[in-house]
Write a protein that holds these residues in place. Structure first.
Motif, PDB file in Angstrom:
ATOM      1  N   LEU A 165       0.835  -1.208   0.000  1.00 34.51           N
ATOM      2  CA  LEU A 165       0.000   0.000   0.000  1.00 34.51           C
ATOM      3  C   LEU A 165       0.869   1.258   0.000  1.00 34.51           C
ATOM      4  O   LEU A 165       0.572   2.224  -0.712  1.00 34.51           O
ATOM      5  CB  LEU A 165      -0.929   0.000   1.214  1.00 34.51           C
ATOM      6  CG  LEU A 165      -2.024  -1.076   1.235  1.00 34.51           C
ATOM      7  CD1 LEU A 165      -2.867  -0.947   2.504  1.00 34.51           C
ATOM      8  CD2 LEU A 165      -2.914  -0.976  -0.002  1.00 34.51           C
ATOM      9  N   ALA A 166       1.942   1.239   0.782  1.00 33.79           N
ATOM     10  CA  ALA A 166       2.815   2.412   0.858  1.00 33.79           C
ATOM     11  C   ALA A 166       3.495   2.703  -0.467  1.00 33.79           C
ATOM     12  O   ALA A 166       3.791   3.859  -0.790  1.00 33.79           O
ATOM     13  CB  ALA A 166       3.878   2.203   1.947  1.00 33.79           C
ATOM     14  N   GLY A 167       3.742   1.678  -1.268  1.00 32.18           N
ATOM     15  CA  GLY A 167       4.439   1.867  -2.536  1.00 32.18           C
ATOM     16  C   GLY A 167       3.552   2.271  -3.688  1.00 32.18           C
ATOM     17  O   GLY A 167       4.048   2.504  -4.807  1.00 32.18           O
ATOM     18  N   GLN A 168       2.244   2.385  -3.459  1.00 31.84           N
ATOM     19  CA  GLN A 168       1.333   2.674  -4.565  1.00 31.84           C
ATOM     20  C   GLN A 168       1.614   4.000  -5.259  1.00 31.84           C
ATOM     21  O   GLN A 168       1.381   4.138  -6.462  1.00 31.84           O
ATOM     22  CB  GLN A 168      -0.116   2.638  -4.066  1.00 31.84           C
ATOM     23  CG  GLN A 168      -0.640   1.244  -3.796  1.00 31.84           C
ATOM     24  CD  GLN A 168      -2.094   1.231  -3.357  1.00 31.84           C
ATOM     25  OE1 GLN A 168      -2.626   2.221  -2.843  1.00 31.84           O
ATOM     26  NE2 GLN A 168      -2.759   0.109  -3.557  1.00 31.84           N
ATOM     27  N   ASP A 169       2.113   4.991  -4.515  1.00 31.70           N
ATOM     28  CA  ASP A 169       2.379   6.289  -5.137  1.00 31.70           C
ATOM     29  C   ASP A 169       3.878   6.552  -5.301  1.00 31.70           C
ATOM     30  O   ASP A 169       4.291   7.698  -5.469  1.00 31.70           O
ATOM     31  CB  ASP A 169       1.719   7.419  -4.336  1.00 31.70           C
ATOM     32  CG  ASP A 169       2.191   7.473  -2.887  1.00 31.70           C
ATOM     33  OD1 ASP A 169       2.845   6.520  -2.424  1.00 31.70           O
ATOM     34  OD2 ASP A 169       1.884   8.486  -2.216  1.00 31.70           O
ATOM     35  N   PHE A 170       4.689   5.494  -5.262  1.00 31.28           N
ATOM     36  CA  PHE A 170       6.114   5.679  -5.543  1.00 31.28           C
ATOM     37  C   PHE A 170       6.272   5.994  -7.026  1.00 31.28           C
ATOM     38  O   PHE A 170       5.790   5.250  -7.889  1.00 31.28           O
ATOM     39  CB  PHE A 170       6.892   4.414  -5.176  1.00 31.28           C
ATOM     40  CG  PHE A 170       8.373   4.524  -5.396  1.00 31.28           C
ATOM     41  CD1 PHE A 170       9.108   5.524  -4.781  1.00 31.28           C
ATOM     42  CD2 PHE A 170       9.041   3.620  -6.222  1.00 31.28           C
ATOM     43  CE1 PHE A 170      10.486   5.622  -4.981  1.00 31.28           C
ATOM     44  CE2 PHE A 170      10.404   3.716  -6.424  1.00 31.28           C
ATOM     45  CZ  PHE A 170      11.130   4.718  -5.802  1.00 31.28           C
ATOM     46  N   PRO A 171       6.925   7.108  -7.377  1.00 30.36           N
ATOM     47  CA  PRO A 171       6.896   7.580  -8.765  1.00 30.36           C
ATOM     48  C   PRO A 171       7.809   6.838  -9.740  1.00 30.36           C
ATOM     49  O   PRO A 171       7.612   6.924 -10.951  1.00 30.36           O
ATOM     50  CB  PRO A 171       7.332   9.044  -8.641  1.00 30.36           C
ATOM     51  CG  PRO A 171       8.182   9.083  -7.403  1.00 30.36           C
ATOM     52  CD  PRO A 171       7.575   8.088  -6.465  1.00 30.36           C
ATOM     53  N   LEU A 172       8.813   6.120  -9.248  1.00 32.30           N
ATOM     54  CA  LEU A 172       9.733   5.433 -10.146  1.00 32.30           C
ATOM     55  C   LEU A 172       9.253   4.013 -10.414  1.00 32.30           C
ATOM     56  O   LEU A 172       8.457   3.466  -9.668  1.00 32.30           O
ATOM     57  CB  LEU A 172      11.138   5.398  -9.549  1.00 32.30           C
ATOM     58  CG  LEU A 172      11.769   6.754  -9.199  1.00 32.30           C
ATOM     59  CD1 LEU A 172      13.174   6.551  -8.636  1.00 32.30           C
ATOM     60  CD2 LEU A 172      11.801   7.670 -10.406  1.00 32.30           C
ATOM     61  N   SER A 173       9.747   3.422 -11.484  1.00 32.90           N
ATOM     62  CA  SER A 173       9.388   2.039 -11.796  1.00 32.90           C
ATOM     63  C   SER A 173      10.612   1.295 -12.314  1.00 32.90           C
ATOM     64  O   SER A 173      11.543   1.893 -12.865  1.00 32.90           O
ATOM     65  CB  SER A 173       8.254   1.971 -12.825  1.00 32.90           C
ATOM     66  OG  SER A 173       8.670   2.510 -14.056  1.00 32.90           O
ATOM     67  N   ARG A 174      10.582  -0.020 -12.109  1.00 35.84           N
ATOM     68  CA  ARG A 174      11.673  -0.878 -12.559  1.00 35.84           C
ATOM     69  C   ARG A 174      11.087  -2.240 -12.891  1.00 35.84           C
ATOM     70  O   ARG A 174      10.515  -2.894 -12.028  1.00 35.84           O
ATOM     71  CB  ARG A 174      12.733  -1.013 -11.469  1.00 35.84           C
ATOM     72  CG  ARG A 174      13.856  -1.985 -11.800  1.00 35.84           C
ATOM     73  CD  ARG A 174      14.879  -2.077 -10.671  1.00 35.84           C
ATOM     74  NE  ARG A 174      15.935  -3.024 -11.014  1.00 35.84           N
ATOM     75  CZ  ARG A 174      15.941  -4.317 -10.696  1.00 35.84           C
ATOM     76  NH1 ARG A 174      14.927  -4.829  -9.999  1.00 35.84           N
ATOM     77  NH2 ARG A 174      16.940  -5.095 -11.051  1.00 35.84           N
ATOM     78  N   PRO A 175      11.189  -2.693 -14.140  1.00 34.25           N
ATOM     79  CA  PRO A 175      10.649  -4.012 -14.482  1.00 34.25           C
ATOM     80  C   PRO A 175      11.409  -5.121 -13.772  1.00 34.25           C
ATOM     81  O   PRO A 175      12.585  -4.965 -13.432  1.00 34.25           O
ATOM     82  CB  PRO A 175      10.838  -4.094 -16.009  1.00 34.25           C
ATOM     83  CG  PRO A 175      11.942  -3.136 -16.307  1.00 34.25           C
ATOM     84  CD  PRO A 175      11.820  -2.028 -15.308  1.00 34.25           C
ATOM     85  N   ASN A 176      10.726  -6.233 -13.549  1.00 21.35           N
ATOM     86  CA  ASN A 176      11.350  -7.386 -12.901  1.00 21.35           C
ATOM     87  C   ASN A 176      12.181  -8.158 -13.929  1.00 21.35           C
ATOM     88  O   ASN A 176      11.633  -8.841 -14.795  1.00 21.35           O
ATOM     89  CB  ASN A 176      10.275  -8.292 -12.282  1.00 21.35           C
ATOM     90  CG  ASN A 176      10.882  -9.419 -11.470  1.00 21.35           C
ATOM     91  OD1 ASN A 176      12.094  -9.578 -11.407  1.00 21.35           O
ATOM     92  ND2 ASN A 176      10.031 -10.208 -10.835  1.00 21.35           N
ATOM     93  N   ALA A 177      13.487  -8.063 -13.803  1.00 25.20           N
ATOM     94  CA  ALA A 177      14.378  -8.749 -14.747  1.00 25.20           C
ATOM     95  C   ALA A 177      14.366 -10.257 -14.550  1.00 25.20           C
ATOM     96  O   ALA A 177      14.854 -10.999 -15.401  1.00 25.20           O
ATOM     97  CB  ALA A 177      15.795  -8.214 -14.598  1.00 25.20           C
ATOM     98  N   LEU A 178      13.804 -10.701 -13.416  1.00 29.15           N
ATOM     99  CA  LEU A 178      13.743 -12.135 -13.144  1.00 29.15           C
ATOM    100  C   LEU A 178      12.293 -12.606 -13.103  1.00 29.15           C
ATOM    101  O   LEU A 178      11.912 -13.397 -12.241  1.00 29.15           O
ATOM    102  CB  LEU A 178      14.476 -12.462 -11.843  1.00 29.15           C
ATOM    103  CG  LEU A 178      15.998 -12.414 -11.965  1.00 29.15           C
ATOM    104  CD1 LEU A 178      16.657 -12.476 -10.602  1.00 29.15           C
ATOM    105  CD2 LEU A 178      16.507 -13.548 -12.860  1.00 29.15           C
ATOM    106  N   SER A 179      11.502 -12.104 -14.049  1.00 26.42           N
ATOM    107  CA  SER A 179      10.162 -12.640 -14.256  1.00 26.42           C
ATOM    108  C   SER A 179      10.236 -13.645 -15.404  1.00 26.42           C
ATOM    109  O   SER A 179      11.319 -14.147 -15.726  1.00 26.42           O
ATOM    110  CB  SER A 179       9.170 -11.523 -14.556  1.00 26.42           C
ATOM    111  OG  SER A 179       7.837 -12.015 -14.551  1.00 26.42           O
ATOM    112  N   VAL A 180       9.118 -13.917 -16.062  1.00 25.37           N
ATOM    113  CA  VAL A 180       9.023 -15.043 -16.997  1.00 25.37           C
ATOM    114  C   VAL A 180      10.124 -15.036 -18.062  1.00 25.37           C
ATOM    115  O   VAL A 180      10.790 -16.053 -18.288  1.00 25.37           O
ATOM    116  CB  VAL A 180       7.628 -15.070 -17.658  1.00 25.37           C
ATOM    117  CG1 VAL A 180       7.511 -16.263 -18.602  1.00 25.37           C
ATOM    118  CG2 VAL A 180       6.549 -15.152 -16.592  1.00 25.37           C
TER     119      VAL A 180
END
Length: 321
Positions: free
Chosen positions: A130-145
């Protein structure tokens, strides 16, 4: 030992002149961890953690990691707070490595996971989401599918050195998960490495979460899938439904899961098992002779994967709809 870069006394003393943290009293390497070089820094103003980021951590990702920790701390989540220097920057260079100082957190990680640990963890994970919902930066998960496929290909037939037939098992499981992986569940910033050595407790109270260097944007329920694997199995590979039920229940007390998320949990748990199986396998195969850090056993996660493959419904995790 997780100190890959030794820091000479004169260099840490010069480094500290860029901060308002007093003078150095001691610098002691921390043996735990596998990604970075970590030290307990004791100065005349207190204790801190000095981290030198090694080659497996991309320098371009550091503003995301440090910013996310600061964002969570500002929202009341107990985590390492990055310390800014006199120039206002919290990221600089030491011994040819990107480096940062963070606040010291009291507590110890649980060597033996008890149900009360899982109860506290579920609540904290939901609060972080919930606290991270308005965090403005993003980073894709390099260890997803897609990242799993890259690690799988890098391991290749060397998997057979670990267990006969493992290559075929991994390829079959990857094909199934790639085909069925959910794409439309709620997303946000997740820690993505919430193992027991990254969560501190003082007695039964969760005192803080550390090591945010896998944090990324992904399915929120995938975080729970990682934690089902990391916190809810016993040493004999048996699944502890009481621990799972407590973790999921306290999570839902703060952030209720949708029906789609609940029904996706067995699949997400399979994916989390495969992710850590593959990265452990890669490290096992490529472990340098004489290295200080001992690689973790990938077969532990093969056993966990087999359990999740056998799950018939989410009731096997202690959830009754």
């Amino acid at each position: 030992m997780a100190v890959y870069t030794e820091v000479p006394d004169d260099e840490v003393e010069n480094f500290l002149t860029e901060y308002d943290l007093g003078s150095v009293l001691s610098l002691k390497g921390i043996a735990e961890g596998v990604e970075n070089s970590n030290y307990i820094l004791h100065t005349t103003k207190g204790h801190y953690i000095l981290t030198l980021y090694e080659k497996r951590v991309e320098k371009a990702d550091l503003p995301f990691f440090l910013g996310y920790m600061q964002h969570l701390a500002d929202k009341g989540i107990s985590c390492p707070v990055p310390i800014a220097g006199k120039d206002g920057n919290n990221l600089r260079e030491l011994c040819g490595r990107p480096a940062a100082i963070t606040a010291f957190l009291d507590g110890m990680w649980p060597r033996r996971i008890q149900p009360f640990h899982c109860r506290a963890l579920g609540k904290t994970i939901a609060e972080m989401h919930l606290a991270g919902q308005d965090f403005p930066l993003s980073r894709p998960n390099a260890l997803s599918v897609q990242g799993w496929k890259e690690v799988l290909d890098a391991c290749g037939d060397k998997s057979e050195q670990v267990k006969t037939g493992l290559t075929g098992v991994l390829n079959k499981e990857y094909e199934y998960l790639e085909k069925h992986w959910p794409r439309d569940l709620p997303q946000g910033v997740i820690h993505a490495d919430m193992f027991q050595d990254n969560v501190f407790f003082i007695h039964e109270k969760l005192s803080g979460v550390i090591d945010f260097y896998f944090a990324c944007n992904d399915l929120l329920a995938y975080e729970l899938a990682i934690c089902l694997n990391a916190w809810c199995f016993e040493l004999d590979s048996s699944f502890n439904i009481t621990k799972a039920q407590l973790m999921l229940r306290t999570y839902q007390d703060v952030r209720p899961l949708s029906e789609d998320e609940l029904h996706a949990l067995p699949l997400l748990a399979r994916g989390a098992s495969l992710r850590f199986l593959l990265t452990r396998l890669y490290d096992w195969i490529n472990h340098p002779e004489g290295a200080f850090v001992k690689p973790k056993d990938p077969i532990e996660y093969l056993n966990k994967l087999k359990f999740h493959q056998s799950v018939k419904s989410i009731s096997d995790y202690g959830i009754i709809l």
